[in-house]
Motif scaffolding. Structure first.
Motif, PDB file in Angstrom:
ATOM      1  N   SER A   1       0.845  -1.195   0.000  1.00 48.93           N
ATOM      2  CA  SER A   1       0.000   0.000   0.000  1.00 48.93           C
ATOM      3  C   SER A   1       0.879   1.243   0.000  1.00 48.93           C
ATOM      4  CB  SER A   1      -0.922  -0.002   1.217  1.00 48.93           C
ATOM      5  OG  SER A   1      -0.180  -0.259   2.404  1.00 48.93           O
TER       6      SER A   1
ATOM      7  N   ASN B   1      -1.770   6.273   3.691  1.00 46.62           N
ATOM      8  CA  ASN B   1      -3.030   7.022   3.822  1.00 46.62           C
ATOM      9  C   ASN B   1      -2.797   8.448   4.296  1.00 46.62           C
ATOM     10  OD1 ASN B   1      -4.468   4.679   3.142  1.00 46.62           O
ATOM     11  ND2 ASN B   1      -4.565   4.019   5.264  1.00 46.62           N
TER      12      ASN B   1
ATOM     13  N   ALA C   1      -1.940   2.968  -4.942  1.00 49.17           N
ATOM     14  CA  ALA C   1      -2.782   4.063  -4.453  1.00 49.17           C
ATOM     15  C   ALA C   1      -4.234   3.589  -4.381  1.00 49.17           C
ATOM     16  CB  ALA C   1      -2.659   5.271  -5.377  1.00 49.17           C
ATOM     17  N   ALA C   2      -5.120   4.450  -3.874  1.00 48.97           N
ATOM     18  CA  ALA C   2      -6.526   4.067  -3.675  1.00 48.97           C
ATOM     19  C   ALA C   2      -7.462   4.979  -4.446  1.00 48.97           C
ATOM     20  CB  ALA C   2      -6.886   4.094  -2.194  1.00 48.97           C
ATOM     21  N   SER C   3      -8.525   4.400  -5.006  1.00 45.14           N
ATOM     22  CA  SER C   3      -9.532   5.158  -5.755  1.00 45.14           C
ATOM     23  C   SER C   3     -10.915   4.606  -5.460  1.00 45.14           C
ATOM     24  CB  SER C   3      -9.229   5.103  -7.259  1.00 45.14           C
ATOM     25  OG  SER C   3      -8.941   3.780  -7.675  1.00 45.14           O
TER      26      SER C   3
ATOM     27  N   ILE D   1      -9.587   9.518  -7.399  1.00 43.35           N
ATOM     28  CA  ILE D   1      -8.515   9.224  -6.448  1.00 43.35           C
ATOM     29  C   ILE D   1      -8.947   9.671  -5.059  1.00 43.35           C
ATOM     30  CG2 ILE D   1      -6.081   9.561  -5.878  1.00 43.35           C
ATOM     31  CD1 ILE D   1      -6.661   8.043  -8.514  1.00 43.35           C
TER      32      ILE D   1
ATOM     33  N   SER E   1      -5.398   8.968  -0.104  1.00 43.58           N
ATOM     34  CA  SER E   1      -4.357   8.191  -0.775  1.00 43.58           C
ATOM     35  C   SER E   1      -3.071   9.004  -0.881  1.00 43.58           C
ATOM     36  CB  SER E   1      -4.841   7.776  -2.162  1.00 43.58           C
ATOM     37  OG  SER E   1      -3.905   6.928  -2.792  1.00 43.58           O
TER      38      SER E   1
ATOM     39  N   THR F   1      -3.200   2.512  -9.293  1.00 44.42           N
ATOM     40  CA  THR F   1      -4.269   2.680  -8.314  1.00 44.42           C
ATOM     41  C   THR F   1      -5.299   1.578  -8.505  1.00 44.42           C
ATOM     42  OG1 THR F   1      -5.778   4.270  -7.292  1.00 44.42           O
ATOM     43  CG2 THR F   1      -5.770   4.204  -9.688  1.00 44.42           C
TER      44      THR F   1
ATOM     45  N   THR G   1      -5.749   2.565   1.538  1.00 44.59           N
ATOM     46  CA  THR G   1      -4.875   1.887   0.572  1.00 44.59           C
ATOM     47  C   THR G   1      -4.664   0.438   1.002  1.00 44.59           C
ATOM     48  OG1 THR G   1      -2.930   2.795   1.733  1.00 44.59           O
ATOM     49  CG2 THR G   1      -3.685   3.960  -0.227  1.00 44.59           C
TER      50      THR G   1
ATOM     51  N   SER H   1      -6.939  -1.234  -1.351  1.00 44.26           N
ATOM     52  CA  SER H   1      -6.537  -1.238  -2.767  1.00 44.26           C
ATOM     53  C   SER H   1      -5.404  -2.218  -3.016  1.00 44.26           C
ATOM     54  CB  SER H   1      -6.129   0.167  -3.216  1.00 44.26           C
ATOM     55  OG  SER H   1      -5.107   0.703  -2.413  1.00 44.26           O
TER      56      SER H   1
END
Length: 799
Positions: free
Chosen positions: A316, A319, A338-340, A520, A524, A540, A573, A576
C-alpha cells in the motif's frame, strides 16, 4: 476499519524512529523500539559464520533469553532484546552487516471487481484479455497482516483441488483460541509472531486468528471465494469475491492493535520465502513523515530478498494524502498501490424545513440550484446529499429540532470551538434531543465527534467537511452524515431564517452506478517519491467503501439486537493493495515463468486513465489526476494477462539504483542478498541516472533543458513477428523524441531497446509536466507514463 476509522482510530499509532538519535538517551531509545534491535547479517548461507544464540551469549552476561526471532531462509540475522550499548557492540562483530532499532509500522467486495471489469470493457481499444477462468488459479498469496478468521464463508475450499506440492509452509493452530484454528485447501498456511512486552501482550491470541478484522478483510479482497448475498446488514448486497478466488492464502500475523513490528515483518518475509508463496501482499508501512532509509526499512530489505526469489511484493502507498511527497513503500522492487473509488456511493440524506413560511424565507436568503428552487416552490423539504453509513431510525420527515453548534455554546465559550462542536464549549441543555450541525476540522475524528454528541444527548449530527470526500465512515445506528461546506452554509442559512428549524437524517442508501468513478481518494498518499527519479505510486485500485469478510466475533461493530457482521465496509490503501495482489496472482498463474518486474510491468502498461464518464480520472478535489496521484492509472483485471510487451527490471538495475542513490558497496550489502563478484558501482553514479533503470515509467528530476534515457521492451505476446509503432503524449513545454520509432520483433522473448530524449521548449519549467509513451501493434497498446521536473531528488543516502 470504520471507513478510515479502523486505520486512523483503532490503529492510529505513530511510527517509532528508525534511527538512534544522538540526542536521545540510551534508556529512552530502548523504550522507543521496545528494547529490540534487528541484527542483519546479509545473505543466507548453508554455513553461517555465527550461530545467532552463540553470538548473543558471547556478548550478554545476563542469563535470560534475549533472542526474539531468527532469520535463516532468504537472509541471515536475528532480532534480540538488548540495550543500546549492546547493540553497538553487536554491530562491531564479524559477519554483522547492520544493527538498527525494531520499528513499529502501522496498518495502512460486492462491487469493486465488477466495476473494474466494466471499466476494462468500457475501453473499446483496450488490450485483448484472456478467457482463462481465475477460478482455476493455483497461485499462493502470502499476506502479512493482523491474521485471518478461518470460519468466514469467504475462505471455504469448495471445489478446490489438492494443496500445491510446492507449498512448504505450516498451519500454526495456537494455544489460547476460543475455538480451534483450522486451515483448509483455501487457507493453506497460517503463522503468528508475538512480542512478550507488556504493551502488546494483552492483544495476543497465540494464534493466527484475526482479532482486529483488517487481515480478514484484506485476504478476502485478494482471494476470497465467491459468497452469494453478502452485505453489511443489508447494505451493498451482492456476491462477494476476491480478485483471484482460486488462489490459496497463507496468512502471516505480524500486527497487533499497536501496529506491526519490523522484527515480525522480517520474520514473516523469511518464512514466506521458504514456504513457497508466489505473491506477498502488505497493507502496512511507515507514515509519510517517518519514512526510513532503505538500509533500515524492514519492508524494503525483506522484499528485496523475496523479489530475488521470484516473489512479487505488493504494498500500500499509505493514507497520508492528499499532500504531495507522502507516498511510502517506494523502493523500485515493490509494486506500490494508491486508492480510488468505485461506482458505488453511500448516501445518507439530510432533510430540512417544514412549512410554507420557513421555505419562502429560505428562498430569499440563499442562492439555489434549479432543483432546490423547484423544491422550495413546491413546498417540499429541502434535501442535501450526505456521505455516511448509518442505520438511522429517525422519522422520515423533518420534524426533529435542528441546531447549529455555534448557537449552543456556553456563555463564556469560544464561538469557533462551539461551531466545531467541541464538547467543552457546548451547553448540554441546548444539545439534548436535537440534530446538531458541526463544522469539522481535522483536530479530531468524526467518530469521536459522534460519541461526544451522543454523550451530550444529541439525536443526530450533520458534519460539514470537504476533505472526507467519497469515504463513507460507519456510524452504526446513530444518525450521522457528512455534507459539503457549501451545503452546510445553506443549512445554516435555513437555521438562521426561522425560529424553530427542523430536520431529519435518513438511513444510508447505496447508489449505483455512481459517476464519476474512479476518483482518487483524498487520503491516498501522493508522489513524488523519496527519489524523484522513480515514479511512485505505480498503480491505483479500488480502496474506498470496499465490502469484504470480517471477523465473526466483533460485537462492537454489531447493531443493537443483531449478530456481529460477517462482512464490513472499510476504506484505505490497505483495501486497494489486495486488489492488485489478486490480479498479480492471476498473472502468475497464467504466466508462471514471469519475473516480479514483468508482472508489475504488465499491470502498469495496461492501466486505464479514464473514468466511467469517458473523461480523465480526477482527484477528489475535482482536478485532473496526475501520475503522482495514480501512477500509470487504474488497474485492469484482465488486460495484464496479455500485455504484449513488458519492461523487466533485473537485480543489476536495483543494485545500480542503490549506487545512484549514494550507497556504497558495503551499504548495498545491507539490502541485497547476493552481489555478483564482479559488480562495482558505476563511476558515474549520480541520482539523475536512476531515471535510466529499466522501469515501466519514466521520472526525471533536475531537468535543465535536455535528458536522454533508455528503455528495453521484451516481447511476451508469443508472436513470431510483431511490429510496434510509437506515439507520444507530450505536455506543452516539452518535446519528446523516441529513437527508433518502430520496434520489429522476430520472436517471443526478444528484447529491443529504444532511447527517449526530452528537450525543453521553454527557458524554465514552472511545474512538473506529465505525459506518456505508447507502443502499439494494432492488437496491443503498451503505455508508460513519464514526468519531467526541474526539482531535484527529495533525498538520497549519505553513504
Amino acid at each position: 476499519m470504520k471507513g478510515l476509522s479502523i486505520i486512523f482510530l483503532v490503529l492510529y499509532f505513530f511510527l517509532v524512529s528508525f534511527f538512534i538519535d544522538d540526542t536521545i538517551a540510551a534508556d529512552d531509545q530502548t523504550k522507543i523500539n521496545n528494547g529490540v534491535y534487528i541484527v542483519y547479517m546479509g545473505a543466507a548461507a548453508s554455513s553461517i559464520v555465527y550461530n545467532h544464540a552463540q553470538l548473543l551469549d558471547s556478548l550478554l552476561k545476563r542469563k535470560e533469553n534475549a533472542l526474539v526471532h531468527t532469520y535463516k531462509n532468504g537472509f541471515s540475522g536475528f532480532a534480540a532484546r538488548v540495550s543500546a550499548e549492546e547493540a553497538l557492540e553487536l554491530s562491531k562483530k564479524p559477519g554483522v552487516v547492520s544493527v538498527f532499532p525494531d520499528p513499529l509500522l502501522k496498518l495502512h467486495t460486492t462491487r469493486s471487481w465488477d466495476f473494474l471489469k466494466y471499466q476494462t470493457d468500457l475501453l473499446i481499444d483496450s488490450n485483448p484479455h484472456s478467457n482463462s477462468d481465475p477460478q482455476e488459479s493455483d497461485a499462493i498469496i502470502g499476506i502479512l497482516d493482523t491474521g485471518i478468521w478461518p470460519e468466514s464463508e469467504s475462505f471455504n475450499d469448495k471445489n478446490m483441488g489438492p494443496i500445491p506440492t510446492r507449498w512448504k509452509g505450516s498451519c500454526m493452530k495456537g494455544s489460547d483460541d476460543s475455538s480451534s484454528f483450522n486451515c483448509n485447501r483455501k487457507i493453506i498456511g497460517a503463522k503468528f509472531y508475538n512480542d512478550d512486552d507488556d504493551l502488546t501482550a494483552k492483544y495476543h491470541t497465540n494464534s493466527p486468528r484475526d482479532m482486529i478484522g483488517h487481515g480478514t478483510h484484506v485476504a478476502a479482497t485478494a482471494a476470497g471465494s465467491v459468497v452469494q448475498n453478502a452485505s453489511y446488514y443489508g447494505l451493498a448486497m451482492g456476491s462477494a469475491k476476491g480478485g483471484s478466488p482460486g488462489s490459496r492464502i497463507a496468512m502471516y500475523r505480524v500486527c497487533s492493535p499497536d501496529g506491526c513490528r519490523g522484527s515480525n515483518i522480517l520474520a514473516a518475509f523469511d518464512d514466506a520465502i521458504a514456504d513457497g508463496v508466489d505473491i506477498l501482499s502488505l497493507s502496512l508501512g511507515a507514515g509519510s513523515g517517518f519514512s526510513p532509509e532503505l538500509s533500515s526499512d524492514p519492508i524494503a530489505i525483506g522484499a528485496f530478498h523475496a523479489v530475488e526469489q521470484g516473489i512479487t511484493v505488493v504494498c500500500s502507498a499509505g493514507n497520508d494524502g492528499p499532500g504531495s511527497e507522502t507516498v511510502v513503500n517506494d523502493a523500485p522492487w515493490l509494486l506500490t498501490v494508491a486508492a480510488s473509488t468505485i461506482d458505488r456511493d453511500f448516501h445518507s440524506l439530510v432533510m430540512v424545513g417544514d412549512g410554507r413560511v420557513f421555505k419562502v424565507k429560505f428562498f430569499f436568503l440563499v442562492k439555489f440550484s434549479v432543483s432546490k428552487i423547484c423544491k422550495v416552490m413546491n413546498f417540499d423539504a429541502l434535501t442535501f446529499q450526505g456521505e455516511a453509513i448509518n442505520f438511522s431510525t429517525l422519522k422520515k420527515s423533518p420534524v426533529h429540532p435542528l441546531i447549529n453548534g455555534k448557537s449552543a455554546k456556553k456563555r463564556d465559550a469560544n464561538e469557533d470551538e462551539a461551531s466545531r462542536c467541541d464538547p467543552e464549549s457546548l451547553d448540554e441543555s441546548l444539545i439534548k434531543g436535537a440534530i446538531v450541525v458541526c463544522h469539522k476540522d481535522n483536530e479530531f475524528s468524526t467518530d469521536e465527534l459522534k460519541e461526544q454528541m451522543q454523550e451530550l444527548g444529541a439525536i443526530g449530527v450533520v458534519v460539514g467537511n470537504d476533505k472526507q470526500g467519497a469515504v463513507a465512515f460507519n456510524y452504526g445506528a446513530f444518525p450521522v452524515t457528512v455534507i459539503s461546506s457549501k451545503d452546510e452554509a445553506e443549512i445554516l442559512a435555513y437555521i438562521n431564517s426561522t425560529r424553530n428549524p427542523v430536520a431529519t437524517i435518513l438511513p444510508t442508501d447505496a447508489v449505483t452506478p455512481y459517476m464519476p468513478a474512479p476518483v482518487i481518494a483524498y487520503f491516498s498518499s501522493r508522489g513524488p517519491s523519496n527519489s524523484r527519479n522513480i515514479l511512485k505510486p505505480d498503480i491505483t485500485a479500488p480502496g474506498v467503501n470496499i465490502l469484504a469478510a470480517w471477523m465473526g466475533n466483533d460485537t462492537q461493530e454489531a447493531l443493537q439486537g443483531k449478530d456481529p457482521p460477517l462482512f464490513n465496509v472499510i476504506s484505505g490503501t490497505s483495501m486497494s493493495c489486495p486488489h492488485v495482489s489478486g490480479i498479480a496472482a492471476n498473472i502468475k498463474q497464467q504466466n508462471p515463468s514471469w519475473s516480479p518486474s514483468a508482472i508489475r510491468s504488465a499491470i502498469m502498461t495496461t492501466a486505464t486513465q479514464i473514468n466511467n464518464k469517458k473523461a480523465a480520472i480526477t482527484a477528489d478535489s475535482g482536478s485532473i489526476a496526475t501520475s503522482y496521484d495514480f501512477g500509470a492509472g487504474e488497474i485492469s483485471p484482465t488486460a495484464p494477462l496479455q500485455p504484449g510487451l513488458v519492461y523487466e527490471t533485473d537485480t543489476i538495475d536495483y543494485l545500480n539504483f542503490l549506487c545512484y542513490s549514494g550507497y556504497n558497496i558495503p551499504k548495498i550489502k545491507v539490502i541485497a542478498t547476493t552481489i555478483p563478484t564482479n559488480f562495482t558501482c558505476p563511476k558515474e553514479s549520480s541520482i539523475e541516472l536512476i531515471s535510466n533503470i529499466n522501469y515501466p515509467s519514466i521520472s526525471i528530476s533536475g531537468f535543465n533543458g535536455s535528458r536522454t534515457v533508455t528503455r528495453t521492451a521484451t516481447n511476451v505476446a508469443g508472436d513470431d513477428e510483431s511490429s510496434y509503432v510509437v506515439s507520444t503524449d507530450a505536455p506543452e513545454g516539452i518535446n519528446v523524441k523516441v529513437i527508433p520509432g518502430k520496434l520489429q520483433f522476430s520472436k517471443n522473448g526478444q528484447k529491443l531497446s529504444y532511447q527517449v530524449t526530452f528537450s525543453s521548449t521553454v527557458s524554465l519549467l514552472k511545474e512538473d509536466l506529465f505525459g506518456s509513451i505508447t507502443w502499439s501493434n494494432g492488437k496491443y497498446k503498451v503505455r508508460i507514463p513519464f514526468v519531467v521536473s526541474s526539482s531535484t531528488s527529495n533525498k538520497g543516502s549519505d553513504n
